[in-house]
Design an enzyme around this catalytic site. Structure first.
Site, PDB file in Angstrom:
ATOM      1  N   ASP A 149       0.830  -1.205   0.000  1.00 23.58           N
ATOM      2  CA  ASP A 149       0.000   0.000   0.000  1.00 23.58           C
ATOM      3  C   ASP A 149       0.865   1.256   0.000  1.00 23.58           C
ATOM      4  O   ASP A 149       2.062   1.206   0.283  1.00 23.58           O
ATOM      5  CB  ASP A 149      -0.891   0.032   1.248  1.00 23.58           C
ATOM      6  N   TYR A 160       5.874  -9.822   7.257  1.00 18.32           N
ATOM      7  CA  TYR A 160       5.740  -8.380   7.441  1.00 18.32           C
ATOM      8  C   TYR A 160       6.104  -8.028   8.881  1.00 18.32           C
ATOM      9  O   TYR A 160       5.887  -8.821   9.801  1.00 18.32           O
ATOM     10  CB  TYR A 160       4.303  -7.929   7.177  1.00 18.32           C
TER      11      TYR A 160
END
Length: 272
Positions: free
Chosen positions: A52, A110
């Site tokens: 993103d 992540y």
């Protein structure tokens, strides 16, 4: 025709994510422009996934097909000389034409970073979400455990997700709590890193999980609520979406036996 696997790291603050979008200014746009400047080819690179806007990457693989004869060991420096200072190619290797950076990815990790001190660090503020309020980190750890396994993560996916299935597998999830650099004072809690390793992640999934875990840490939810939220399969049951700047794609692994891409990424992991 050659197939090159490259690893890129970037500070995503100024970009609209990795993957090309109509508005431009993505990491992919800059990489493709640099390759065109170097070889004269108009190419399309294929990343291991998308990130993103505002999200960073420590190690993001992508592959590109090229007819260029430039030796592999010269690509890294040549591209970095044509890229913005906040995007860097860290490694390059030639792989079989059948290799695909996204389709063959097996595990993605992540990391989300929270600065839990009263005062944010001006030097790392672009990579951490500041949360000065008191957090119960042990409750957050307990809550996170409920998400490990293969589940339907609809509750933790963006309402705009277009995926046909929201079933994913989280292999491992853990919290590393660094209090070594805490400022003096009873409310200083240091830096909290939340790691998640999975087969893949839905749009905003990690950030929604973190936003919900923060509510657990604040005492607004109980650790066992994470299981109830997961089973609800309803985005409204979960907490807010955490800010993108705290999120970093940590690593992507390819564990197919004999896959040349695996050798490159395992070597990078060892050298860190």
């Amino acid at each position: 025709m050659r197939n090159l696997l490259m690893i890129v790291s970037y500070d995503g603050t100024e970009y609209f994510g990795f993957q090309t979008q109509p508005g431009g200014n993505t990491v992919q746009d800059h990489l493709e422009a640099a390759i065109m400047q170097l070889t004269g080819e108009v190419v399309k690179i294929h990343g291991s996934g998308r990130t993103d806007a505002g999200v960073h990457a420590r190690q993001q693989p992508f592959h590109v097909h090229t007819d260029s004869k430039i030796p592999v060991d010269r690509w890294r420096m040549a591209l970095n000389g044509r890229l913005p200072a906040d995007i860097r190619v860290t490694d390059v290797r030639e792989v079989p034409l059948s290799f695909h950076a996204r389709r063959l990815a097996k595990r993605k990790t992540y990391r989300f970073t929270i600065n839990a001190n009263r005062i944010p660090d001006v030097f790392t503020r672009r990579y951490q979400v500041h949360h000065p309020g008191r957090l119960n980190v042990e409750s957050m750890r307990e809550g996170l455990k409920h998400l490990i396994g293969t589940h339907d993560y609809t509750s933790f996916a963006s309402r705009h997700s277009t995926k046909a299935s929201h079933v994913r597998t989280i292999y491992d999830a853990w919290i590393e709590w660094d209090q070594s650099g805490s400022c003096s004072g009873s409310h200083e809690q240091g830096i909290i890193h939340i790691f998640m390793t999975g087969s893949g992640f839905l749009q905003h999934m990690v950030r929604i999980i973190v936003g919900t875990l923060l509510q657990v840490g604040e005492g607004k939810r109980k650790p066992e609520d994470m299981k109830r939220i997961l089973e609800a399969k309803d985005r409204a049951a979960a907490g807010p979406t955490a800010e993108s700047k705290g999120l970093m794609l940590w690593e992507v692994l390819y564990d197919e036996a004999g896959d040349e891409g695996t050798d490159l990424l395992e070597r990078n992991e060892t050298e860190q």
